[in-house]
Enzyme design. Structure first.
Site, PDB file in Angstrom:
ATOM      1  CG  LEU A  55       3.752   2.972  -8.982  1.00 40.78           C
ATOM      2  CD1 LEU A  55       2.927   3.999  -9.726  1.00 40.78           C
ATOM      3  CD2 LEU A  55       4.816   2.368  -9.889  1.00 40.78           C
ATOM      4  CB  THR A  58       2.972   5.145   1.375  1.00 39.17           C
ATOM      5  OG1 THR A  58       2.793   3.818   1.892  1.00 39.17           O
ATOM      6  CG2 THR A  58       2.752   6.142   2.502  1.00 39.17           C
ATOM      7  CE  LYS A  98       2.003   1.808   4.799  1.00 32.64           C
ATOM      8  NZ  LYS A  98       2.218   1.657   3.367  1.00 32.64           N
TER       9      LYS A  98
END
Length: 317
Positions: A87, A117, A192
């Site tokens: 998403l 993320t 990330k």
């Protein structure tokens, strides 16, 4: 309905041991640019995937014999013990997991794997809420773009309980190389965010260097070739500039708004940890300017267009 070659005792999460897991029914919420090809890989591996997306036609191009469409995220969680989310923003992830008709309203989900993320703060919040409901939360943000999602060459950063990781790793292997980051919720998200900040930063630095080259009379393609054979080589000059900047298409496939969101979260997290992020703050400001100048749906390589405007040149070949 699960597809198992052998049945072993279920563990505390209601899942079979890794050695018995072969193919099974999985859930997947979010069929965007990354989610759809990842669902396709799961289907091609023999899994049956229950999917949901707010766009009614999002599953139209997916293999119908291996895909079932659910009307809500809760309906997905009624059918699958393991559910993936891919998403765009943290608030959407929170709503899909904890909101009305969200995954926690389903009756069967035992593990929720977030491929988005989401950022460490949101990950910790959701993980704590799910733990109280007996559901395991897995941070599994990915990097490698649409091509990596399609060919299974993504970097998959994972943080969760080691026992859960051991059970889900065979499924995650469909997406690419797995990097186990530890048991604490949000740890993989930190990795990330750092990666995405660097990915945006090298676009900006490369744009400045190439603008200087063009204004001095250099062919930007030759300059990219020089950089890529030298110590300055990076993902922008190796991939993003040849594909999306030199031809002037600016369509690499990652929205400015999403890059801006990721870098903003990265800088905020660094500040929370007391880590200086001077260069990262400059990248955040450049993405803010790009977002304002070209819009949130523009490609994040549009940062180059601002440098071009300031320099009075175009980096084209």
């Amino acid at each position: 309905m699960a597809y198992l070659l052998a049945h072993g005792p279920l563990n505390e999460h209601g899942l079979p041991g890794v050695k018995t897991l072969q193919t099974r029914t999985l859930g997947f919420v979010g069929l965007g640019r990354m989610g759809a090809p990842m669902v396709r890989r799961l289907a091609e591996a023999g899994h049956h995937v229950i999917v949901h997306d707010r766009r009614p036609d999002a599953a139209a191009d997916l293999p119908g014999n291996s895909i079932s469409v659910a009307a809500t995220a809760a309906a997905v969680a009624d059918e699958a013990e393991v559910v993936f989310c891919s998403l765009p923003t943290p608030p959407i992830v929170k709503d899909v997991v904890l909101g009305a008709d969200g995954l926690t309203s389903g009756s069967k989900a035992k593990v929720v794997i977030d491929l988005s993320t989401t950022g460490p703060s949101m990950a910790k919040t959701i993980a704590a809420e799910l733990a109280g409901r007996g559901i395991a939360w897995v941070d599994a943000p990915v990097s490698g773009g649409i091509a990596g999602a399609s060919n299974g060459s993504l970097a998959v950063m994972v943080s969760c309980k080691k026992s859960v990781f051991d059970e889900i790793e065979p499924v995650l292997a469909n997406f690419g190389k797995r990097f186990y980051c530890g048991e604490n919720a949000g740890t993989a998200q930190v990795a990330k965010l750092g990666n995405n900040m660097i990915a945006a930063a090298v676009i900006l630095l490369s744009a400045e260097a190439l603008a200087m080259g063009v204004k001095s009379g250099l062919d930007p393609r030759i300059m990219c070739d020089i950089i890529n054979a030298s110590s300055g080589r990076n993902s922008a000059t190796q991939d993003k500039f040849p594909r999306a900047v030199l031809p002037g298409t600016f369509d690499f496939g990652f929205a400015t708004a999403l890059s801006y969101k990721d870098v903003r979260m990265c800088v905020d997290e660094a500040e929370n940890l007391g880590v200086p992020m001077v260069a990262g703050s400059l990248v955040r400001q450049m993405l803010a300017a790009t977002n304002a100048r070209f819009g949130p749906d523009s490609d994040f390589t549009s940062m180059v267009r601002i440098v071009e405007e300031w320099a009075g040149i175009e980096i084209r070949a």
